[in-house]
Design a protein around this motif. Structure first.
Motif, PDB file in Angstrom:
ATOM      1  N   SER A  52     -72.966  -7.674  27.688  1.00 36.25           N
ATOM      2  CA  SER A  52     -74.404  -7.899  27.686  1.00 36.25           C
ATOM      3  C   SER A  52     -75.027  -7.472  26.359  1.00 36.25           C
ATOM      4  CB  SER A  52     -75.056  -7.129  28.840  1.00 36.25           C
ATOM      5  OG  SER A  52     -76.459  -7.195  28.778  1.00 36.25           O
ATOM      6  N   ASP A 102     -76.699 -10.043  22.902  1.00 34.82           N
ATOM      7  CA  ASP A 102     -77.991  -9.932  22.228  1.00 34.82           C
ATOM      8  C   ASP A 102     -77.758  -9.439  20.796  1.00 34.82           C
ATOM      9  OD1 ASP A 102     -80.671 -10.107  21.906  1.00 34.82           O
ATOM     10  OD2 ASP A 102     -81.192  -8.420  23.194  1.00 34.82           O
ATOM     11  N   VAL A 139     -80.632  -8.444  18.259  1.00 32.38           N
ATOM     12  CA  VAL A 139     -81.257  -7.146  18.475  1.00 32.38           C
ATOM     13  C   VAL A 139     -80.364  -6.022  17.958  1.00 32.38           C
ATOM     14  CG1 VAL A 139     -82.100  -5.544  20.234  1.00 32.38           C
ATOM     15  CG2 VAL A 139     -82.598  -7.988  20.420  1.00 32.38           C
ATOM     16  N   ARG A 144     -86.506 -11.678  31.015  1.00 32.71           N
ATOM     17  CA  ARG A 144     -85.256 -11.480  30.267  1.00 32.71           C
ATOM     18  C   ARG A 144     -84.407 -12.733  30.257  1.00 32.71           C
ATOM     19  NH1 ARG A 144     -81.861  -7.928  32.504  1.00 32.71           N
ATOM     20  NH2 ARG A 144     -82.967  -7.781  34.488  1.00 32.71           N
ATOM     21  N   ASN A 155     -83.001 -14.434  26.842  1.00 30.36           N
ATOM     22  CA  ASN A 155     -81.566 -14.566  26.555  1.00 30.36           C
ATOM     23  C   ASN A 155     -80.824 -14.661  27.881  1.00 30.36           C
ATOM     24  OD1 ASN A 155     -78.795 -14.121  25.882  1.00 30.36           O
ATOM     25  ND2 ASN A 155     -79.410 -13.094  23.985  1.00 30.36           N
ATOM     26  N   MET A 188     -77.237 -12.801  28.059  1.00 27.81           N
ATOM     27  CA  MET A 188     -77.385 -11.354  28.147  1.00 27.81           C
ATOM     28  C   MET A 188     -77.865 -10.931  29.530  1.00 27.81           C
ATOM     29  SD  MET A 188     -80.003  -8.870  28.119  1.00 27.81           S
ATOM     30  CE  MET A 188     -81.370  -9.613  27.226  1.00 27.81           C
TER      31      MET A 188
END
Length: 201
Positions: free
Chosen positions: A87, A91, A94, A154, A158, A161
């Protein structure tokens, strides 16, 4: 606790009540790391009795004696950790953003997060820490509203993720539920009774 019984004759029957397994053989059972069988044969050669002596020290707890629920807890928890890593990797933007902001502190923080998860699994599945079992339940219950309420946002941000994160949370939820099955409660009870703390709730 262990109950012992022995039949004089051509076989010995030993019932291991604590693990709900029965061993019947024509010879004394094989010794293990935590237990040994003492032969009380008579000096004149007559058949005596064999009985089991078990070392119940928590430091010498044998992995093979863990109930199925604890074993499956550990397996599912490891899957949960792996899905958490997937997960986070999904992402990637980030991760790069925070790494550029804190090139030293951020990797250390991530490593500490995963180290705490692995330590927590060990506390529950290997060290029999009953407080960690109950804390796991509280953390899962408190996280449920956030998982439900934040899912839509969320997922739009994404999807990969979010799916991996929800799968990780599902693994942890099932794993924690296994800790409160009957065989798992008995396993933690043995640990508390050995320390004189009384049975768990």
């Amino acid at each position: 606790m262990l109950k012992r019984t022995a039949l004089e004759g051509h076989f010995w029957a030993t019932i291991w009540v604590r693990d709900r397994c029965t061993s019947i053989d024509g010879r004394p059972p094989v010794s293990s790391e935590n237990s040994r069988w003492l032969d009380r044969s008579k000096p004149d050669g007559r058949l005596g009795k064999y009985f089991l002596v078990t070392d119940k020290s928590p430091a010498k707890s044998e992995t093979g004696l863990r109930p199925a629920s604890i074993i499956w807890y550990e397996r599912l928890a490891w899957v949960g950790v792996a899905l958490t890593a997937i997960s986070a990797a999904a992402d990637w933007a980030v991760l790069i953003k925070y790494y550029n902001q804190q090139p030293i502190f951020y990797p250390i923080m991530v490593a500490c997060v995963f180290a705490v998860q692995l330590l927590w699994i060990s506390l529950v599945a290997r060290k029999r820490q009953n407080w960690a079992r109950w804390t796991s339940l509280v953390l899962v219950v408190l996280a449920i509203p956030g998982e439900i309420l934040g899912f839509d946002e969320r997922f739009r941000f994404n999807a990969t993720m979010t799916i991996a994160s929800c799968a990780a949370f599902a693994m942890w939820t099932v794993a924690v539920a296994l800790l409160f099955r009957r065989d798992a409660r008995g396993w933690f009870a043995d640990r508390r009774l050995a320390s004189g703390a009384g049975p768990p709730l």
